[in-house]
Write a protein that holds these residues in place. Structure first.
Motif, PDB file in Angstrom:
ATOM      1  N   PRO A 145       0.814  -1.226   0.000  1.00 60.17           N
ATOM      2  CA  PRO A 145       0.000   0.000   0.000  1.00 60.17           C
ATOM      3  C   PRO A 145       0.844   1.271   0.000  1.00 60.17           C
ATOM      4  O   PRO A 145       1.962   1.287   0.532  1.00 60.17           O
ATOM      5  CB  PRO A 145      -0.810  -0.117   1.298  1.00 60.17           C
ATOM      6  CG  PRO A 145      -0.018  -1.039   2.169  1.00 60.17           C
ATOM      7  CD  PRO A 145       0.673  -1.994   1.253  1.00 60.17           C
ATOM      8  N   GLU A 146       0.305   2.326  -0.575  1.00 62.03           N
ATOM      9  CA  GLU A 146       1.004   3.612  -0.679  1.00 62.03           C
ATOM     10  C   GLU A 146       1.165   4.307   0.669  1.00 62.03           C
ATOM     11  O   GLU A 146       1.853   5.310   0.776  1.00 62.03           O
ATOM     12  CB  GLU A 146       0.264   4.530  -1.652  1.00 62.03           C
ATOM     13  CG  GLU A 146       0.235   4.033  -3.090  1.00 62.03           C
ATOM     14  CD  GLU A 146       1.595   4.110  -3.757  1.00 62.03           C
ATOM     15  OE1 GLU A 146       2.454   4.867  -3.275  1.00 62.03           O
ATOM     16  OE2 GLU A 146       1.796   3.417  -4.769  1.00 62.03           O
ATOM     17  N   THR A 147       0.517   3.774   1.699  1.00 61.32           N
ATOM     18  CA  THR A 147       0.631   4.345   3.051  1.00 61.32           C
ATOM     19  C   THR A 147       1.784   3.733   3.842  1.00 61.32           C
ATOM     20  O   THR A 147       2.129   4.222   4.914  1.00 61.32           O
ATOM     21  CB  THR A 147      -0.670   4.096   3.829  1.00 61.32           C
ATOM     22  OG1 THR A 147      -0.996   2.698   3.749  1.00 61.32           O
ATOM     23  CG2 THR A 147      -1.807   4.919   3.251  1.00 61.32           C
ATOM     24  N   LEU A 148       2.362   2.684   3.300  1.00 58.95           N
ATOM     25  CA  LEU A 148       3.400   1.944   4.025  1.00 58.95           C
ATOM     26  C   LEU A 148       4.644   2.802   4.240  1.00 58.95           C
ATOM     27  O   LEU A 148       5.111   3.474   3.326  1.00 58.95           O
ATOM     28  CB  LEU A 148       3.762   0.686   3.234  1.00 58.95           C
ATOM     29  CG  LEU A 148       4.652  -0.336   3.928  1.00 58.95           C
ATOM     30  CD1 LEU A 148       3.956  -0.932   5.147  1.00 58.95           C
ATOM     31  CD2 LEU A 148       5.038  -1.445   2.949  1.00 58.95           C
ATOM     32  N   GLN A 149       5.188   2.746   5.468  1.00 61.37           N
ATOM     33  CA  GLN A 149       6.379   3.531   5.803  1.00 61.37           C
ATOM     34  C   GLN A 149       7.585   2.665   6.150  1.00 61.37           C
ATOM     35  O   GLN A 149       8.715   3.041   5.858  1.00 61.37           O
ATOM     36  CB  GLN A 149       6.069   4.475   6.972  1.00 61.37           C
ATOM     37  CG  GLN A 149       5.000   5.509   6.661  1.00 61.37           C
ATOM     38  CD  GLN A 149       4.675   6.385   7.859  1.00 61.37           C
ATOM     39  OE1 GLN A 149       5.336   6.313   8.901  1.00 61.37           O
ATOM     40  NE2 GLN A 149       3.654   7.205   7.734  1.00 61.37           N
ATOM     41  N   THR A 150       7.337   1.516   6.776  1.00 62.41           N
ATOM     42  CA  THR A 150       8.438   0.701   7.294  1.00 62.41           C
ATOM     43  C   THR A 150       8.251  -0.766   6.933  1.00 62.41           C
ATOM     44  O   THR A 150       7.170  -1.327   7.112  1.00 62.41           O
ATOM     45  CB  THR A 150       8.518   0.821   8.836  1.00 62.41           C
ATOM     46  OG1 THR A 150       8.684   2.191   9.189  1.00 62.41           O
ATOM     47  CG2 THR A 150       9.704   0.026   9.368  1.00 62.41           C
ATOM     48  N   ILE A 151       9.333  -1.374   6.425  1.00 57.62           N
ATOM     49  CA  ILE A 151       9.377  -2.809   6.186  1.00 57.62           C
ATOM     50  C   ILE A 151      10.481  -3.367   7.080  1.00 57.62           C
ATOM     51  O   ILE A 151      11.642  -2.967   6.973  1.00 57.62           O
ATOM     52  CB  ILE A 151       9.673  -3.129   4.713  1.00 57.62           C
ATOM     53  CG1 ILE A 151       8.537  -2.594   3.819  1.00 57.62           C
ATOM     54  CG2 ILE A 151       9.849  -4.626   4.502  1.00 57.62           C
ATOM     55  CD1 ILE A 151       8.804  -2.738   2.329  1.00 57.62           C
ATOM     56  N   GLY A 152      10.136  -4.268   7.979  1.00 60.78           N
ATOM     57  CA  GLY A 152      11.094  -4.782   8.945  1.00 60.78           C
ATOM     58  C   GLY A 152      12.111  -5.734   8.341  1.00 60.78           C
ATOM     59  O   GLY A 152      12.055  -6.089   7.160  1.00 60.78           O
ATOM     60  N   SER A 199       6.398   5.957  -0.271  1.00 57.97           N
ATOM     61  CA  SER A 199       6.128   6.301   1.125  1.00 57.97           C
ATOM     62  C   SER A 199       7.074   5.589   2.082  1.00 57.97           C
ATOM     63  O   SER A 199       7.263   6.021   3.225  1.00 57.97           O
ATOM     64  CB  SER A 199       4.679   5.949   1.481  1.00 57.97           C
ATOM     65  OG  SER A 199       4.427   4.578   1.198  1.00 57.97           O
ATOM     66  N   VAL A 200       7.703   4.505   1.625  1.00 58.54           N
ATOM     67  CA  VAL A 200       8.566   3.697   2.490  1.00 58.54           C
ATOM     68  C   VAL A 200       9.913   4.391   2.702  1.00 58.54           C
ATOM     69  O   VAL A 200      10.615   4.716   1.744  1.00 58.54           O
ATOM     70  CB  VAL A 200       8.791   2.293   1.896  1.00 58.54           C
ATOM     71  CG1 VAL A 200       9.829   1.521   2.708  1.00 58.54           C
ATOM     72  CG2 VAL A 200       7.473   1.521   1.845  1.00 58.54           C
ATOM     73  N   THR A 201      10.270   4.596   3.970  1.00 57.42           N
ATOM     74  CA  THR A 201      11.530   5.265   4.312  1.00 57.42           C
ATOM     75  C   THR A 201      12.561   4.310   4.911  1.00 57.42           C
ATOM     76  O   THR A 201      13.735   4.656   5.010  1.00 57.42           O
ATOM     77  CB  THR A 201      11.283   6.408   5.314  1.00 57.42           C
ATOM     78  OG1 THR A 201      10.654   5.875   6.486  1.00 57.42           O
ATOM     79  CG2 THR A 201      10.368   7.474   4.704  1.00 57.42           C
TER      80      THR A 201
END
Length: 206
Positions: free
Chosen positions: A74-81, A99-101
């Motif tokens: 999703p375009e709201t996602l910020q973090t992937i662990g 959006s992912v930082t």
């Protein structure tokens, strides 16, 4: 298949871990994060529907989902662990929204069928071992916002022949392309910086 009811706001770590017969799942919008280990070892899982509201995917959430072929983030996602998609050996393409930082170490480790990755333009660090063992990877571009590439980020990407490092990169760690004997690395800068480790472009045969 599993359809988690709307209104569910929280799932515990590893709720579906080891459910090897699940092939598809729909998760509700009320769940703002995918907790760690949620689908770990769901080896038959082929598809997941994530609503356009999620902000984070926790540690090893899809670890060893060996049948997962595609996932839309999703375009709201910020973090992937860390290790989120490690061992997803059927995954072929991934588009990481802008959006992912932050993407943790080893996120795509062992994704042996992964051919193409589009990275977020907001990403500043390519973490260590991020694409280790992605032996089918032929296409990846480092975004112009990336400042740091960590140890063995592309280790064992044996099909990767070209890698461009943008001018934004100020720190490169040890052997980022270890085990990639066919690769040629191009620099947007004329010369590497003194902050780059001495053996940044070496692999084990050297």
């Amino acid at each position: 298949s599993i359809d988690v009811p709307e209104g569910v706001e929280e799932l515990g770590y590893g709720t579906f871990q080891g459910c090897s017969s699940i092939k598809s799942i729909v998760v509700p919008e009320a769940l703002l994060t995918i907790p760690s280990y949620l689908f770990m070892d769901c080896t038959s899982l082929e598809s997941v529907q994530l609503p356009e509201i999620y902000m984070a995917i926790g540690y090893a959430a899809f670890y060893n989902c060996a049948s997962l072929k595609e996932i839309t983030l999703p375009e709201t996602l910020q973090t992937i662990g860390s290790n989120v998609f490690a061992g997803c050996s059927s995954l072929k393409r991934v588009v990481i929204p802008n959006s992912v930082t932050s993407i943790g170490e080893g996120s795509f480790k062992g994704c042996s069928s992964l051919e193409s990755v589009t990275l977020s333009s907001s990403l500043e660090i390519i973490d260590r071992f991020m694409f280790e063992g992605c032996r089918s990877l032929v296409d990846i571009r480092i975004p112009s916002n990336v400042k740091e590439i960590e140890t063995r980020a592309f280790k064992g990407c044996t099909s990767l022949t070209v890698l461009f490092l943008p001018e934004s990169v100020v720190e490169v760690w040890h052997k980022i392309c270890d085990g990639c004997p066919s690769i040629t690395i191009y620099l947007e800068k004329e010369d590497q910086l003194v902050t780059w480790e001495k053996y940044w472009n070496y692999y084990d045969d050297q």
